[in-house]
Design an enzyme around this catalytic site. Sequence first.
Site, PDB file in Angstrom:
ATOM      1  N   ASP A 308       0.806  -1.220   0.000  1.00  0.00           N
ATOM      2  CA  ASP A 308       0.000   0.000   0.000  1.00  0.00           C
ATOM      3  C   ASP A 308       0.840   1.270   0.000  1.00  0.00           C
ATOM      4  O   ASP A 308       0.320   2.349  -0.306  1.00  0.00           O
ATOM      5  CB  ASP A 308      -0.947   0.021   1.209  1.00  0.00           C
ATOM      6  CG  ASP A 308      -2.023  -1.049   1.081  1.00  0.00           C
ATOM      7  OD1 ASP A 308      -2.807  -1.207   2.038  1.00  0.00           O
ATOM      8  OD2 ASP A 308      -2.071  -1.739   0.050  1.00  0.00           O
ATOM      9  N   ARG A 339      -2.417  -0.517  -9.715  1.00  0.00           N
ATOM     10  CA  ARG A 339      -1.723   0.622  -9.089  1.00  0.00           C
ATOM     11  C   ARG A 339      -0.394   0.934  -9.772  1.00  0.00           C
ATOM     12  O   ARG A 339       0.056   2.082  -9.778  1.00  0.00           O
ATOM     13  CB  ARG A 339      -1.498   0.358  -7.598  1.00  0.00           C
ATOM     14  CG  ARG A 339      -2.749   0.642  -6.793  1.00  0.00           C
ATOM     15  CD  ARG A 339      -2.572   0.457  -5.295  1.00  0.00           C
ATOM     16  NE  ARG A 339      -3.784   0.935  -4.619  1.00  0.00           N
ATOM     17  CZ  ARG A 339      -4.120   0.578  -3.378  1.00  0.00           C
ATOM     18  NH1 ARG A 339      -3.337  -0.248  -2.674  1.00  0.00           N
ATOM     19  NH2 ARG A 339      -5.241   1.034  -2.846  1.00  0.00           N
TER      20      ARG A 339
HETATM   21  O1  LIG Z   1      -5.244  -7.508   5.668  1.00  0.00           O
HETATM   22  C1  LIG Z   1      -5.331  -6.283   5.450  1.00  0.00           C
HETATM   23  O2  LIG Z   1      -5.786  -5.451   6.261  1.00  0.00           O
HETATM   24  C2  LIG Z   1      -4.765  -5.764   4.165  1.00  0.00           C
HETATM   25  C3  LIG Z   1      -3.891  -6.532   3.454  1.00  0.00           C
HETATM   26  C4  LIG Z   1      -3.181  -6.049   2.262  1.00  0.00           C
HETATM   27  O3  LIG Z   1      -3.616  -6.784   1.154  1.00  0.00           O
HETATM   28  P1  LIG Z   1      -2.734  -8.016   0.558  1.00  0.00           P
HETATM   29  O4  LIG Z   1      -2.499  -8.969   1.677  1.00  0.00           O
HETATM   30  O5  LIG Z   1      -3.621  -8.548  -0.504  1.00  0.00           O
HETATM   31  O6  LIG Z   1      -1.459  -7.410   0.059  1.00  0.00           O
HETATM   32  C5  LIG Z   1      -3.382  -4.566   1.985  1.00  0.00           C
HETATM   33  O7  LIG Z   1      -3.107  -4.264   0.600  1.00  0.00           O
HETATM   34  C6  LIG Z   1      -4.749  -4.115   2.320  1.00  0.00           C
HETATM   35  O8  LIG Z   1      -4.807  -2.687   2.195  1.00  0.00           O
HETATM   36  C7  LIG Z   1      -5.164  -4.425   3.744  1.00  0.00           C
HETATM   37  C1  LIG Z   2      -6.085  -2.626  -0.956  1.00  0.00           C
HETATM   38  C2  LIG Z   2      -6.594  -1.944   0.072  1.00  0.00           C
HETATM   39  O1  LIG Z   2      -7.633  -2.407   0.888  1.00  0.00           O
HETATM   40  P1  LIG Z   2      -8.553  -3.681   0.588  1.00  0.00           P
HETATM   41  O2  LIG Z   2      -7.675  -4.819   0.089  1.00  0.00           O
HETATM   42  O3  LIG Z   2      -9.161  -3.993   1.941  1.00  0.00           O
HETATM   43  O4  LIG Z   2      -9.573  -3.290  -0.430  1.00  0.00           O
HETATM   44  C3  LIG Z   2      -6.054  -0.623   0.479  1.00  0.00           C
HETATM   45  O5  LIG Z   2      -6.539  -0.092   1.508  1.00  0.00           O
HETATM   46  O6  LIG Z   2      -5.136  -0.119  -0.210  1.00  0.00           O
END
Ligand SMILES: O=C(O)C1=C[C@@H](OP(=O)(O)O)[C@@H](O)[C@H](O)C1
Ligand SMILES: C=C(OP(=O)(O)O)C(=O)O
EC number: 2.5.1.19
Length: 425
Positions: A308, A339
């Site tokens: 992120d 992204r």
């Molecule tokens: O478990 C979580 O709270 C999250 C895991 C991440 O995703 P990935 O595990 O798919 O990278 C992240 O990108 C997302 O914003 C929130």
């Molecule tokens: C990918 C994100 O969240 P989620 O996977 O929960 O949609 C984010 O917050 O960048």
Amino acid sequence: MKSIKIIPKRLKGCVEIPPSKSISHRAIICASLADGMSKVENIIFSDDITATLEAVKSFGVQYKIDSKGEISNLLIKGKDKLNLIKNEIDCRESGSTLRFLIPICLLQDGEVTFTGRGKLVERPLDVFYKIFREQGIKYKNKDGRLPLTVKGTLKSGLYEVAGNISSQFISGLLFALPLLEGDSKIVITTHLESRGYVDLTLDVLKDFGVDVINNDYREFYIKGGQRYIPTDYKVEGDYSQAAFWLVAGILGEEVKCRGLNINSLQGDRVIVDIINRMKGNIAVYEDYITAKNSTTEGADIDVSQCPDLTPIIATLAALSKGTTRIINAKRLRIKESDRLKAIATELNKLGADVEEFEDGLLIKGKETLEGGVVDSWNDHRIAMALAVASIRCREPVIIHNFEAVKKSYPNFFDHFIKLGGEVYE
Ligand SMILES: O=C(O)C1=C[C@@H](OP(=O)(O)O)[C@@H](O)[C@H](O)C1
Ligand SMILES: C=C(OP(=O)(O)O)C(=O)O
């Protein structure tokens, strides 16, 4: 399509960082599965958190809201036995809500349909589909996309799960499996990416009385027959959101971020180390972190554990001396937008020099950018990164679809203005 015009300004001031979206999801879910009253303090109603609150209500969970300005506290009446009162769950655009709630919904045998919006309808669920086929759980989607209808119940036992698609599948299973009678084991069949999010899950589970044995992130042993214990929980500040303001301080004048836990388990706390490695002027104190105007230098950055942060790191790199390589970033293509393509395209529209590769970016930094008209690709982190990029633009920046910030940070632009930003809708 709504647009915002930003006049380039060097930001300066102090910002109270909003609560961690990831930890908020976890605390709400654990409180919902605990039989009794739990308090979850320090919540903001972003679209994603609203999606999770609506979802747990579908299983008979009730909650009261006590709001104080931007922040709210929740009193959640959780249940250790879910009863389905609404069989359609709108996850909006929240991948966390979708991947966390699917295993939880399979603790009961009523049929449930999950819907979504924007890119969520096509974000991968194959890890769960493999489990459904192995366990005879009925499921139907629409040409591989949402809506997804499921019917059946999760069984305890062995789960073999890929760790390089999304850590959210592992977190979702970790919420549900302790409540099954039998013991379970999750074996991670690849290198685990976004590992810090699994740490958050294990940590909040522990706070709510549920234990999981973590064998070096290769295997997780889950004892069955556990129960969540009602708990009072306060959510700490969000490092993924603080990253935007820390970079704004480096590019602008000086920004002080309050409300962060300097010993946080959040993976995106690594933004401090990354800024340090890029020679940025950042300092961590007991109850705040401050970033000051400084000339930063390019670096090689592996984002496999902090996906992120990529949009805001790319923005900083575009305005640093020398070259930055962002690597191991392929999973960024399956978030709220592609992204990699989005941030490369939009920063280049502002005059940056960003080259996109299959799993990363090559960025040649510049002193300043031109400015111009860009688009958020309906992705909150793209919108926020572009707003920060405006600080070092010669001309105004217009961001189309800026309201994407509502997904995680509804009052982002209020804070932007509070720090001296000049914006016109
Ligand atoms: O478990 C979580 O709270 C999250 C895991 C991440 O995703 P990935 O595990 O798919 O990278 C992240 O990108 C997302 O914003 C929130
Ligand atoms: C990918 C994100 O969240 P989620 O996977 O929960 O949609 C984010 O917050 O960048």
